[in-house]
Design an enzyme around this catalytic site. Structure first.
Site, PDB file in Angstrom:
ATOM      1  N   TYR A   1       0.798  -1.231   0.000  1.00  0.00           N
ATOM      2  CA  TYR A   1       0.000   0.000   0.000  1.00  0.00           C
ATOM      3  C   TYR A   1       0.830   1.280   0.000  1.00  0.00           C
ATOM      4  O   TYR A   1       0.263   2.379  -0.072  1.00  0.00           O
ATOM      5  CB  TYR A   1      -0.950  -0.006   1.213  1.00  0.00           C
ATOM      6  CG  TYR A   1      -1.937  -1.159   1.156  1.00  0.00           C
ATOM      7  CD1 TYR A   1      -2.852  -1.258   0.111  1.00  0.00           C
ATOM      8  CD2 TYR A   1      -1.937  -2.157   2.128  1.00  0.00           C
ATOM      9  CE1 TYR A   1      -3.743  -2.320   0.046  1.00  0.00           C
ATOM     10  CE2 TYR A   1      -2.827  -3.214   2.066  1.00  0.00           C
ATOM     11  CZ  TYR A   1      -3.730  -3.293   1.020  1.00  0.00           C
ATOM     12  OH  TYR A   1      -4.617  -4.334   0.942  1.00  0.00           O
TER      13      TYR A   1
ATOM     14  N   ASN B   1     -12.726   4.432  -1.705  1.00  0.00           N
ATOM     15  CA  ASN B   1     -11.924   3.222  -1.557  1.00  0.00           C
ATOM     16  C   ASN B   1     -12.550   2.459  -0.390  1.00  0.00           C
ATOM     17  O   ASN B   1     -12.289   2.779   0.767  1.00  0.00           O
ATOM     18  CB  ASN B   1     -10.463   3.544  -1.251  1.00  0.00           C
ATOM     19  CG  ASN B   1      -9.636   2.265  -1.125  1.00  0.00           C
ATOM     20  OD1 ASN B   1     -10.168   1.161  -1.139  1.00  0.00           O
ATOM     21  ND2 ASN B   1      -8.326   2.429  -0.991  1.00  0.00           N
TER      22      ASN B   1
ATOM     23  N   HIS C   1     -15.222  -6.160  -1.288  1.00  0.00           N
ATOM     24  CA  HIS C   1     -15.420  -7.561  -1.651  1.00  0.00           C
ATOM     25  C   HIS C   1     -16.543  -8.225  -0.856  1.00  0.00           C
ATOM     26  O   HIS C   1     -16.824  -9.405  -1.041  1.00  0.00           O
ATOM     27  CB  HIS C   1     -14.109  -8.333  -1.416  1.00  0.00           C
ATOM     28  CG  HIS C   1     -12.893  -7.575  -1.847  1.00  0.00           C
ATOM     29  ND1 HIS C   1     -12.680  -7.204  -3.158  1.00  0.00           N
ATOM     30  CD2 HIS C   1     -11.848  -7.055  -1.135  1.00  0.00           C
ATOM     31  CE1 HIS C   1     -11.543  -6.517  -3.233  1.00  0.00           C
ATOM     32  NE2 HIS C   1     -11.018  -6.401  -2.029  1.00  0.00           N
TER      33      HIS C   1
ATOM     34  N   ASP D   1     -25.695  -0.971  -2.302  1.00  0.00           N
ATOM     35  CA  ASP D   1     -27.088  -0.529  -2.344  1.00  0.00           C
ATOM     36  C   ASP D   1     -27.219   0.939  -1.946  1.00  0.00           C
ATOM     37  O   ASP D   1     -28.064   1.657  -2.482  1.00  0.00           O
ATOM     38  CB  ASP D   1     -27.953  -1.397  -1.418  1.00  0.00           C
ATOM     39  CG  ASP D   1     -28.237  -2.778  -2.006  1.00  0.00           C
ATOM     40  OD1 ASP D   1     -27.849  -3.018  -3.168  1.00  0.00           O
ATOM     41  OD2 ASP D   1     -28.840  -3.612  -1.302  1.00  0.00           O
TER      42      ASP D   1
ATOM     43  N   HIS E   1      -8.588   1.972  -5.755  1.00  0.00           N
ATOM     44  CA  HIS E   1      -7.779   1.083  -4.910  1.00  0.00           C
ATOM     45  C   HIS E   1      -6.317   1.427  -5.087  1.00  0.00           C
ATOM     46  O   HIS E   1      -5.854   1.627  -6.224  1.00  0.00           O
ATOM     47  CB  HIS E   1      -8.002  -0.382  -5.298  1.00  0.00           C
ATOM     48  CG  HIS E   1      -9.414  -0.819  -5.104  1.00  0.00           C
ATOM     49  ND1 HIS E   1      -9.939  -1.091  -3.867  1.00  0.00           N
ATOM     50  CD2 HIS E   1     -10.433  -0.957  -5.994  1.00  0.00           C
ATOM     51  CE1 HIS E   1     -11.216  -1.410  -4.003  1.00  0.00           C
ATOM     52  NE2 HIS E   1     -11.547  -1.322  -5.284  1.00  0.00           N
ATOM     53  N   LEU E   2      -5.593   1.451  -3.982  1.00  0.00           N
ATOM     54  CA  LEU E   2      -4.157   1.699  -4.038  1.00  0.00           C
ATOM     55  C   LEU E   2      -3.457   0.577  -4.800  1.00  0.00           C
ATOM     56  O   LEU E   2      -2.615   0.816  -5.664  1.00  0.00           O
ATOM     57  CB  LEU E   2      -3.595   1.781  -2.613  1.00  0.00           C
ATOM     58  CG  LEU E   2      -4.102   2.977  -1.791  1.00  0.00           C
ATOM     59  CD1 LEU E   2      -4.057   2.667  -0.308  1.00  0.00           C
ATOM     60  CD2 LEU E   2      -3.287   4.214  -2.107  1.00  0.00           C
ATOM     61  N   SER E   3      -3.810  -0.663  -4.449  1.00  0.00           N
ATOM     62  CA  SER E   3      -3.176  -1.819  -5.085  1.00  0.00           C
ATOM     63  C   SER E   3      -4.023  -2.273  -6.275  1.00  0.00           C
ATOM     64  O   SER E   3      -5.199  -1.904  -6.389  1.00  0.00           O
ATOM     65  CB  SER E   3      -3.056  -2.965  -4.067  1.00  0.00           C
ATOM     66  OG  SER E   3      -4.350  -3.390  -3.661  1.00  0.00           O
TER      67      SER E   3
HETATM   68  C1  DQA Z   1      -7.644  -1.908  -1.107  1.00  0.00           C
HETATM   69  C2  DQA Z   1      -7.690  -3.341  -1.665  1.00  0.00           C
HETATM   70  C3  DQA Z   1      -8.589  -4.228  -0.806  1.00  0.00           C
HETATM   71  O1  DQA Z   1      -8.587  -5.548  -1.317  1.00  0.00           O
HETATM   72  C4  DQA Z   1      -8.071  -4.275   0.624  1.00  0.00           C
HETATM   73  O2  DQA Z   1      -8.944  -5.028   1.423  1.00  0.00           O
HETATM   74  C5  DQA Z   1      -7.855  -2.911   1.182  1.00  0.00           C
HETATM   75  C6  DQA Z   1      -7.249  -1.884   0.348  1.00  0.00           C
HETATM   76  C7  DQA Z   1      -6.643  -1.027  -1.882  1.00  0.00           C
HETATM   77  O3  DQA Z   1      -6.731   0.187  -1.758  1.00  0.00           O
HETATM   78  O4  DQA Z   1      -5.766  -1.549  -2.582  1.00  0.00           O
HETATM   79  O5  DQA Z   1      -8.110  -2.667   2.362  1.00  0.00           O
HETATM   80  O6  DQA Z   1      -8.938  -1.334  -1.255  1.00  0.00           O
END
Ligand code: DQA
Length: 152
Positions: A22, A73, A79, A86, A99-101
Protein backbone atom coordinates in the site's frame (compact mmCIF):
# COMPACT_ATOMS: atom_id res chain seq x y z
CA UNK A 1 -18.82 21.32 -6.98
CA UNK A 2 -18.91 19.21 -3.82
CA UNK A 3 -17.10 15.87 -3.75
CA UNK A 4 -17.18 13.26 -1.00
CA UNK A 5 -14.09 11.06 -0.48
CA UNK A 6 -14.68 7.92 1.57
CA UNK A 7 -11.99 5.59 2.89
CA UNK A 8 -13.16 2.25 4.27
CA UNK A 9 -11.80 -0.40 6.58
CA UNK A 10 -8.19 -0.36 7.75
CA UNK A 11 -7.18 2.60 5.61
CA UNK A 12 -6.45 4.59 8.79
CA UNK A 13 -3.47 2.20 9.11
CA UNK A 14 -1.82 3.33 5.87
CA UNK A 15 1.88 4.00 6.22
CA UNK A 16 2.22 1.19 8.79
CA UNK A 17 0.04 -1.35 7.02
CA UNK A 18 1.82 -3.67 4.55
CA UNK A 19 3.83 -0.80 3.01
CA UNK A 20 5.16 -3.10 0.28
CA UNK A 21 1.56 -3.31 -1.01
CA UNK A 22 0.00 0.00 0.00
CA UNK A 23 3.02 2.33 0.06
CA UNK A 24 4.49 4.51 2.75
CA UNK A 25 2.07 7.42 2.69
CA UNK A 26 -0.25 7.81 5.67
CA UNK A 27 -3.95 8.54 5.24
CA UNK A 28 -3.24 12.12 6.34
CA UNK A 29 -0.63 12.43 3.55
CA UNK A 30 -3.13 11.17 0.99
CA UNK A 31 -5.85 13.51 2.26
CA UNK A 32 -3.44 16.45 2.09
CA UNK A 33 -2.56 15.65 -1.54
CA UNK A 34 -6.26 15.32 -2.43
CA UNK A 35 -7.08 18.60 -0.69
CA UNK A 36 -4.43 20.38 -2.78
CA UNK A 37 -5.68 18.71 -5.97
CA UNK A 38 -9.24 19.78 -5.12
CA UNK A 39 -8.12 23.38 -4.69
CA UNK A 40 -6.38 23.30 -8.07
CA UNK A 41 -9.52 21.80 -9.65
CA UNK A 42 -11.74 24.37 -7.91
CA UNK A 43 -13.92 21.87 -6.05
CA UNK A 44 -14.75 21.30 -2.36
CA UNK A 45 -13.88 18.05 -0.65
CA UNK A 46 -15.33 16.34 2.36
CA UNK A 47 -13.24 13.38 3.51
CA UNK A 48 -14.18 10.59 5.90
CA UNK A 49 -12.54 7.31 6.92
CA UNK A 50 -14.40 4.65 8.87
CA UNK A 51 -13.93 1.04 9.83
CA UNK A 52 -17.70 0.74 10.25
CA UNK A 53 -19.86 -0.13 7.27
CA UNK A 54 -22.90 1.67 8.75
CA UNK A 55 -21.01 4.96 9.13
CA UNK A 56 -19.94 4.81 5.48
CA UNK A 57 -23.53 4.00 4.46
CA UNK A 58 -24.87 6.97 6.42
CA UNK A 59 -22.27 9.28 4.87
CA UNK A 60 -23.46 8.12 1.44
CA UNK A 61 -27.12 8.75 2.37
CA UNK A 62 -26.21 12.21 3.69
CA UNK A 63 -24.50 13.00 0.39
CA UNK A 64 -27.85 12.85 -1.41
CA UNK A 65 -28.58 16.30 -2.86
CA UNK A 66 -25.51 17.71 -1.06
CA UNK A 67 -22.61 16.26 -3.01
CA UNK A 68 -22.09 15.92 -6.74
CA UNK A 69 -19.70 13.01 -6.76
CA UNK A 70 -18.19 10.26 -4.67
CA UNK A 71 -14.64 8.86 -4.71
CA UNK A 72 -14.56 5.71 -2.59
CA UNK A 73 -11.92 3.22 -1.56
CA UNK A 74 -14.09 0.80 0.41
CA UNK A 75 -11.07 -1.30 1.48
CA UNK A 76 -12.13 -4.88 2.23
CA UNK A 77 -15.82 -3.82 2.10
CA UNK A 78 -15.29 -3.80 -1.68
CA UNK A 79 -15.42 -7.56 -1.65
CA UNK A 80 -18.16 -8.07 0.94
CA UNK A 81 -20.61 -5.20 1.10
CA UNK A 82 -23.91 -5.45 -0.70
CA UNK A 83 -25.07 -2.73 1.73
CA UNK A 84 -22.54 -0.11 0.53
CA UNK A 85 -23.36 -0.99 -3.05
CA UNK A 86 -27.09 -0.53 -2.34
CA UNK A 87 -26.42 2.80 -0.60
CA UNK A 88 -24.60 4.12 -3.68
CA UNK A 89 -27.39 2.86 -5.94
CA UNK A 90 -30.03 4.47 -3.71
CA UNK A 91 -28.54 7.98 -3.81
CA UNK A 92 -27.50 7.68 -7.45
CA UNK A 93 -24.44 9.91 -7.01
CA UNK A 94 -21.74 9.48 -9.70
CA UNK A 95 -19.08 7.31 -8.08
CA UNK A 96 -15.51 6.31 -8.85
CA UNK A 97 -14.10 3.28 -7.02
CA UNK A 98 -10.39 3.47 -6.29
CA UNK A 99 -7.78 1.08 -4.91
CA UNK A 100 -4.16 1.70 -4.04
CA UNK A 101 -3.18 -1.82 -5.08
CA UNK A 102 -4.14 -3.66 -8.26
CA UNK A 103 -6.84 -5.91 -6.81
CA UNK A 104 -6.79 -8.14 -9.93
CA UNK A 105 -3.12 -9.01 -9.41
CA UNK A 106 -3.75 -10.21 -5.86
CA UNK A 107 -5.67 -13.02 -4.12
CA UNK A 108 -8.71 -14.30 -5.94
CA UNK A 109 -11.14 -13.08 -3.23
CA UNK A 110 -10.10 -9.51 -4.12
CA UNK A 111 -11.03 -9.91 -7.78
CA UNK A 112 -14.72 -9.36 -7.18
CA UNK A 113 -16.09 -5.92 -6.34
CA UNK A 114 -19.68 -5.41 -5.21
CA UNK A 115 -19.17 -1.69 -5.84
CA UNK A 116 -17.98 -1.76 -9.47
CA UNK A 117 -21.46 -2.32 -11.03
CA UNK A 118 -22.79 0.88 -9.41
CA UNK A 119 -19.70 2.99 -10.17
CA UNK A 120 -18.94 4.92 -13.33
CA UNK A 121 -15.50 3.37 -13.28
CA UNK A 122 -12.72 1.95 -11.21
CA UNK A 123 -9.04 2.88 -10.85
CA UNK A 124 -6.84 0.25 -9.25
CA UNK A 125 -3.10 -0.17 -8.80
CA UNK A 126 -1.61 3.33 -8.91
CA UNK A 127 -1.13 4.01 -5.20
CA UNK A 128 -2.09 7.56 -4.24
CA UNK A 129 -2.48 8.34 -7.94
CA UNK A 130 -5.56 6.06 -8.00
CA UNK A 131 -7.26 8.58 -5.71
CA UNK A 132 -5.91 11.59 -7.64
CA UNK A 133 -7.04 10.15 -10.97
CA UNK A 134 -10.37 9.20 -9.40
CA UNK A 135 -10.93 12.77 -8.22
CA UNK A 136 -10.00 14.15 -11.61
CA UNK A 137 -12.27 11.63 -13.36
CA UNK A 138 -15.34 12.45 -11.27
CA UNK A 139 -14.84 16.22 -11.67
CA UNK A 140 -14.40 15.91 -15.44
CA UNK A 141 -17.41 13.59 -15.67
CA UNK A 142 -19.62 16.02 -13.75
CA UNK A 143 -18.43 19.07 -15.70
CA UNK A 144 -19.18 17.25 -18.96
CA UNK A 145 -22.60 16.17 -17.69
CA UNK A 146 -23.49 19.68 -16.50
CA UNK A 147 -22.39 21.18 -19.83
CA UNK A 148 -24.60 18.79 -21.80
CA UNK A 149 -27.57 19.57 -19.50
CA UNK A 150 -27.09 23.31 -20.13
CA UNK A 151 -26.85 22.70 -23.88
CA UNK A 152 -30.16 20.82 -24.00
C1 DQA B 1 -7.64 -1.91 -1.11
C2 DQA B 1 -7.69 -3.34 -1.66
C3 DQA B 1 -8.59 -4.23 -0.81
O1 DQA B 1 -8.59 -5.55 -1.32
C4 DQA B 1 -8.07 -4.27 0.62
O2 DQA B 1 -8.94 -5.03 1.42
C5 DQA B 1 -7.85 -2.91 1.18
C6 DQA B 1 -7.25 -1.88 0.35
C7 DQA B 1 -6.64 -1.03 -1.88
O3 DQA B 1 -6.73 0.19 -1.76
O4 DQA B 1 -5.77 -1.55 -2.58
O5 DQA B 1 -8.11 -2.67 2.36
O6 DQA B 1 -8.94 -1.33 -1.25
Amino acid sequence: MEILVLHGANLNMLGRREPEIYGKLSLEDINQILTEDAQALGVNLEILQSNYEGILIEAIHKAWQRQDGLVINPGAFTHTSVAIRDAIASVNIPTVEVHLSNIYKREEFRHHSFIAPVAIGQISGFGVDSYRLGLQAIVRHQRRTNLSVVAE
